[in-house]
Design a protein around this motif. Structure first.
Motif, PDB file in Angstrom:
ATOM      1  N   CYS A 155      30.925  -1.235  -0.285  1.00 18.77           N
ATOM      2  CA  CYS A 155      31.178  -0.648   1.306  1.00 18.77           C
ATOM      3  C   CYS A 155      30.302  -0.281   1.893  1.00 18.77           C
ATOM      4  O   CYS A 155      30.566   1.154   2.508  1.00 18.77           O
ATOM      5  CB  CYS A 155      32.318   0.201   0.811  1.00 18.77           C
ATOM      6  SG  CYS A 155      33.647  -0.591   0.118  1.00 18.77           S
ATOM      7  N   HIS A 199      40.292  -1.745   4.013  1.00 15.08           N
ATOM      8  CA  HIS A 199      40.356  -2.757   3.206  1.00 15.08           C
ATOM      9  C   HIS A 199      40.588  -3.497   4.545  1.00 15.08           C
ATOM     10  O   HIS A 199      39.275  -4.792   4.909  1.00 15.08           O
ATOM     11  CB  HIS A 199      40.787  -3.814   1.950  1.00 15.08           C
ATOM     12  CG  HIS A 199      40.126  -3.393   0.915  1.00 15.08           C
ATOM     13  ND1 HIS A 199      38.451  -3.916   0.673  1.00 15.08           N
ATOM     14  CD2 HIS A 199      40.269  -2.667  -0.206  1.00 15.08           C
ATOM     15  CE1 HIS A 199      38.443  -3.268  -0.586  1.00 15.08           C
ATOM     16  NE2 HIS A 199      39.290  -2.133  -0.372  1.00 15.08           N
ATOM     17  N   LYS A 224      29.994  -7.679   5.494  1.00 18.80           N
ATOM     18  CA  LYS A 224      31.942  -8.922   5.806  1.00 18.80           C
ATOM     19  C   LYS A 224      32.002  -9.276   7.933  1.00 18.80           C
ATOM     20  O   LYS A 224      30.765  -8.969   8.910  1.00 18.80           O
ATOM     21  CB  LYS A 224      33.534  -7.558   5.679  1.00 18.80           C
ATOM     22  CG  LYS A 224      33.175  -7.551   3.982  1.00 18.80           C
ATOM     23  CD  LYS A 224      34.087  -5.940   4.413  1.00 18.80           C
ATOM     24  CE  LYS A 224      33.877  -5.295   2.308  1.00 18.80           C
ATOM     25  NZ  LYS A 224      34.528  -4.268   2.308  1.00 18.80           N
ATOM     26  N   GLN A 241      37.643  -5.849   7.071  1.00 18.03           N
ATOM     27  CA  GLN A 241      37.991  -6.933   6.562  1.00 18.03           C
ATOM     28  C   GLN A 241      38.618  -8.101   8.074  1.00 18.03           C
ATOM     29  O   GLN A 241      37.375  -8.888   8.771  1.00 18.03           O
ATOM     30  CB  GLN A 241      39.026  -7.466   5.756  1.00 18.03           C
ATOM     31  CG  GLN A 241      39.091  -7.422   4.377  1.00 18.03           C
ATOM     32  CD  GLN A 241      37.428  -8.775   3.842  1.00 18.03           C
ATOM     33  OE1 GLN A 241      37.154  -9.001   4.852  1.00 18.03           O
ATOM     34  NE2 GLN A 241      36.828  -7.982   2.955  1.00 18.03           N
TER      35      GLN A 241
END
Lengths: 289, 649
Positions: free
Chosen positions: B562, B536, B386, B540
């Motif tokens: 994750c 999240h 991410k 993010q």
């Protein structure tokens, strides 16, 4: 049948326990042993000592300074035989080695500083500047530093490097003075436990380490002059036998290390480009490859 | 499930003869212990058994109807293979009840030497999917110590699908990272946890910081952010037994007799009571109290009942029995490194294929940059960190087309950890990728190797996570259809040279990039920062790192599953040593944590140097200015990893 409690700080010191047990066996001492090990956790030692007291043991063999302090802190008069307590007087356990008085006696684990200085001369004949890395809150380290400083003068120039807490070792690269020929580690738990960090930085600048803790030799120190823990434990058995036969522990003198052993690390020497002399190698008790 | 007294095996750790006696007296059904051969006399305690004691221990156990397993679970280097052969021959004579193994080479050796002793897969084999289990079963493995991140429901499914015996850790000291996949101690200290020498960097104190280095201390629960509590399943024995766990494994081969005895006794009583009367079973409060009072760290059920989150970690460090090291500044380019003068003999296979340069990238822009600056191969796929997104099938198809224009080959990769969810997804993915016709598939574990063989006709390659440390492992992979293997990141130059001399496959070495020290199912930021933030948005919008006491910042990269991937603080750079690595077939840049411009510049520099090494050969001299240029590109300081060590221990 005697009931003997064994109070241990870590399994690393089990050589002493085995020496003690074999000494008891050789003396024909009929004994049942109760072994308590704190597995390195200092906090649980007083509780383990109390467990032994509850078992109504006739004597406690205390292995390490913290274990001895914990056993000495028990109410009552259970006799204690200790080793390899580095400095029984400095640790506040006794006031005299000759006549300890009270309920304790044992064998001190200190190897004399002048013997260590002579050993370093033999190991690294060209060395002049020695760094001494020690934990400033460790009374054993402070005592050995004091003796070492005296013994080294004037043949070595000694640079003292102190840490206040274990995390300080993370900054060792910046703390090491330039131009050291070797790094000496006095006895002291935090420095010994975190030896991997010390040898990591010392390796990076090709600095040989002389340690006081035998397992550090296998882990990358160049060499050490150390007490034989099995022998110390064995010698303690004789004192235990005298106590169980009626002599007061306070009347039995505390002995010291008589014949320290040489431990060397050949792999570390090769990495550092150091040649170990043939006579040292032949005298060494342990040579790690 | 009908239970009998032999439905469950209680398996105790043994380090000394005294522990052996106590563990058996306390009621262990089986014990496991190690020999001395591969310990190289490193510790002078009486732990582990010499050859004579092994024979006595086996007889002692067998006389009491107790099974005895011997751990042979280290990675082995080429130089250790002959010694391993003679050790295996000895063990075959002694006939213990099983060998617990890690190195894939032992599977080869067991066939070569006709070893009849049952083989069990160590937790260090990181077995976490049914495809891996089936591969191992083909080679005679009858039991797996499944990875510690598996829940009991996953274990039950694995057992139902494969019929394998499952050994599961029920009590003791645990790792935070996936077994066999932690490179921290091996790369940093030259002392590999895969070779039994972990210095436990996971037990250092850390601060959680953001990408700028700012400390996120608002609700910091304590500095020991990776320090896993001790496993304890005493309160959940019925779940364990009903999940079909065959062997209840207690951890702690260096523990004392008293410690092992107490734990064995408590679990023995509980197991016997449950089997005799499962519906009438309740826990014994006194036993639970004894276990709890005698504990070293606090207890956790770890992953057995699902993701534990913050409950997994002992943040205060107060109950840590011992620290093995303090944080260190990672070896930089100026750290004196041991570099052998003799160069390895040129490998004929390398000469045939030329000096190939491969680059792993995260996105299309980086792919373009790598192609434009001389990459022969680009790796795409696998974990997406991410804020990067996973590659879609359409993007992979486009990437293959684009690379073709530069004459660059595309190889699609698979994730390192592939549990049930990922396996389901990858079955569909591999079949789809096969139709897209990239130039190959690179797999990261033996389960994915099997799946890829079944579902694809593409050439298969093995990634570094397969821990290739000797040429027999290479040969084993080759026998399963692998055409190229990646050398372990823990191998030093001497060990690489040995491997090159004997390898039957072309070998790849990672020479530059951001390397992962650990892979964790535990999410560090979400455990530390709590749920108020919303999990999240936590990853993010932000990047995190762990700052250690040496001032080193270890980025935490979070993938699409994750998982946390903890990077080393410094990026590996072997540019100055390229010439001495002449036998390597393919050199890799791990560029997935770089921006596209960084990928382009670094690729160009390595391309140029590899070409120079090839054309100038003995006249080649390394230009120090290149290193300065490389250092300026960033994003992190450069280091030399294991290359400072002569031998990785």
């Amino acid at each position: 049948m005697y009931h003997i409690g064994i109070l241990q700080l870590t399994q690393n010191l089990d050589d002493a326990v085995q020496g003690f047990k074999s000494g008891c066996a050789e003396l024909g001492l009929p004994a049942e042993f109760y072994y308590k090990n704190a597995d390195g956790n200092l906090m649980v030692l007083p509780e383990l000592a109390a467990n032994l007291a509850d078992l109504k043991v006739d004597l406690i063999f205390a292995c390490s300074t913290p274990a001895t302090v914990a056993a000495a802190g028990l109410d009552g008069s259970i006799p204690i035989v200790f080793t390899p307590v580095f400095d029984p007087i400095g640790a506040g356990l006794v006031t005299s080695l000759e006549h300890p008085g009270g309920k304790l006696t044992g064998v001190a684990g200190m190897v004399k500083a002048d013997a260590k200085v002579a050993f370093i001369h033999r190991l690294l004949p060209a060395a002049q500047n020695l760094g001494v890395l020690y934990h400033a809150a460790d009374s054993n380290s402070l005592l050995e530093l004091k003796h070492f400083r005296q013994a080294a003068d004037p043949s070595f120039h000694v640079e003292e490097i102190s840490i206040q807490r274990p995390e300080d070792l993370s900054q060792l690269a910046d703390m090491l003075p330039p131009d050291l020929d070797a790094l000496f580690l006095p006895i002291g738990k935090i420095v010994e436990d975190n030896f991997a960090t010390i040898v990591y930085y010392a390796d990076a600048v090709s600095l040989p380490i002389i340690t006081s803790h035998a397992p550090n030799v296998a882990a990358g120190a160049l060499g050490a002059l150390v007490a034989n823990h099995r022998q110390l434990g064995h010698d303690c058995a004789a004192k235990a036998a005298r106590i169980l036969n009626g002599t007061a522990p306070g009347d039995i003198a505390i002995s010291i290390v008589k014949q320290p052993e040489i431990w060397l690390n050949h792999f570390a020497a090769q990495n550092l480009g150091i040649t170990l002399s043939a006579d040292l190698l032949s005298e060494a008790t342990e040579v790690f490859e | 499930m009908r239970l009998t007294p032999t439905s469950v095996e209680l398996l105790a750790p043994v380090g000394t003869w005294e522990v052996l006696e106590e563990a058996i007296a306390a009621g262990a059904d089986a014990v496991y212990l190690g020999g001395k051969r591969f310990n190289m006399r490193m510790h002078r305690t009486d732990a582990n058994f010499d050859d004579e004691m092994l024979a006595k221990a086996i007889k002692y156990a067998h006389d009491r109807n107790v099974l005895l397993y011997i751990t042979v679970n280290n990675l082995i280097s080429d130089r250790e293979l002959d010694s391993m052969r003679s050790y295996l021959r000895l063990l075959e004579e002694l006939q213990p009840d099983a060998l617990i193994i890690q190195d894939l080479a032992v599977l080869e050796l067991a066939r070569e030497l006709n070893i009849t002793i049952p083989l069990h897969a160590s937790v260090m084999m990181n077995t976490h999917n049914e495809h891996a289990v089936r591969t191992l079963q083909d080679y005679g493995i009858s039991r797996v110590v499944v990875n510690r991140e598996m829940t009991l429901s996953q274990v039950r499914l694995l057992k139902e699908r494969t019929g394998i015996e499952v050994e599961y850790f029920i009590h003791g000291d645990m790792c935070v990272a996936h077994g066999g996949q932690c490179l921290h101690s091996g790369v940093l200290f030259g002392q590999s946890s895969n070779r039994g020498r972990c210095l436990k960097g996971c037990r250092w104190p850390y601060q959680l910081v953001d990408a700028t280095g700012k400390v996120l201390s608002d609700r910091d629960p304590g500095p020991y952010k990776l320090a896993v509590k001790d496993m304890c399943m005493y309160l959940h024995l019925p779940e364990l037994i009903q999940a079909g766990v065959t062997s209840f494994k207690i951890e702690g081969r260096m523990r004392t007799a008293a410690f092992v005895k107490r734990i064995v006794q408590v679990y023995r009583r509980a197991i016997d009571r449950y089997i005799a009367d499962p519906t009438g079973y309740t826990i014994d409060p006194q036993d639970w109290q004894d276990l709890n009072e005698g504990r070293s760290r606090d207890f956790s059920t770890c992953y057995a009942l699902g993701k534990p989150g913050t409950e997994l970690i002992g943040y205060s460090g107060e109950r840590e029995p011992r620290f093995f090291s303090q944080a260190v500044k990672e070896a930089s380019m100026s750290t004196s490194a041991f570099v052998p003068k003799a160069l390895p003999a040129p490998n004929t296979m390398a000469a045939d294929t030329g000096k190939e340069l491969a680059v792993r990238v995260a996105d299309r822009a980086s792919l373009t940059a790598a192609c434009q600056h001389g990459a022969n191969i680009v790796y795409i796929g696998g974990e997406a960190f991410k804020p990067a997104k996973p590659w879609t099938l359409a993007e992979i198809a486009e990437a293959i087309d684009e690379a073709a224009a530069y004459n660059t080959r595309i190889i699609v990769t698979t994730p390192r950890i592939t549990t049930e969810r990922e396996c389901g997804e990858l079955e569909q993915f591999i079949a789809a990728v096969d139709r897209l016709k990239p130039h190959g598939l690179m797999v990261s574990n033996i389960g994915m190797l099997r799946l890829a063989r079944q579902l694809s006709s593409l050439p298969l390659e093995a990634d570094f996570s397969l821990n290739v440390f000797n040429h027999l492992t290479v040969r084993w992979l080759q026998s399963l259809g692998v055409t190229k293997a990646t050398i372990s990141l823990e191998a030093t130059q001497e060990q690489i040279t040995d491997l090159l001399d004997n390898s039957s496959l072309p070998l790849e070495l990672i020479v530059h990039g951001s390397l992962e020290a650990m892979v964790l199912d535990h999410c560090v930021p979400s455990a530390v920062l709590g749920s108020d933030y919303g999990c999240h948005t936590l990853c993010q919008d932000n990047q995190y790192a762990l700052l250690d006491t040496a001032g080193e910042r270890h980025p935490i990269k979070i993938d699409q599953y994750c998982r946390n991937h903890l990077l080393f603080a410094k990026d590996l750079c072997l540019l100055p040593y390229l010439q001495s690595l002449a036998g390597i077939s393919r050199y890799r840049i791990e560029g997935q944590h770089y921006t596209a411009p960084q990928v382009g510049l670094i690729t160009a520099i390595y391309r140029q140097e590899l070409d120079q090494c090839a054309s100038q050969q003995e006249d080649y001299h390394f230009d120090q200015a290149l290193l300065d240029k490389l250092a300026a590109i960033g994003p992190r300081e450069l280091g030399i990893g294991t290359f400072r060590y002569r031998v990785s221990r």
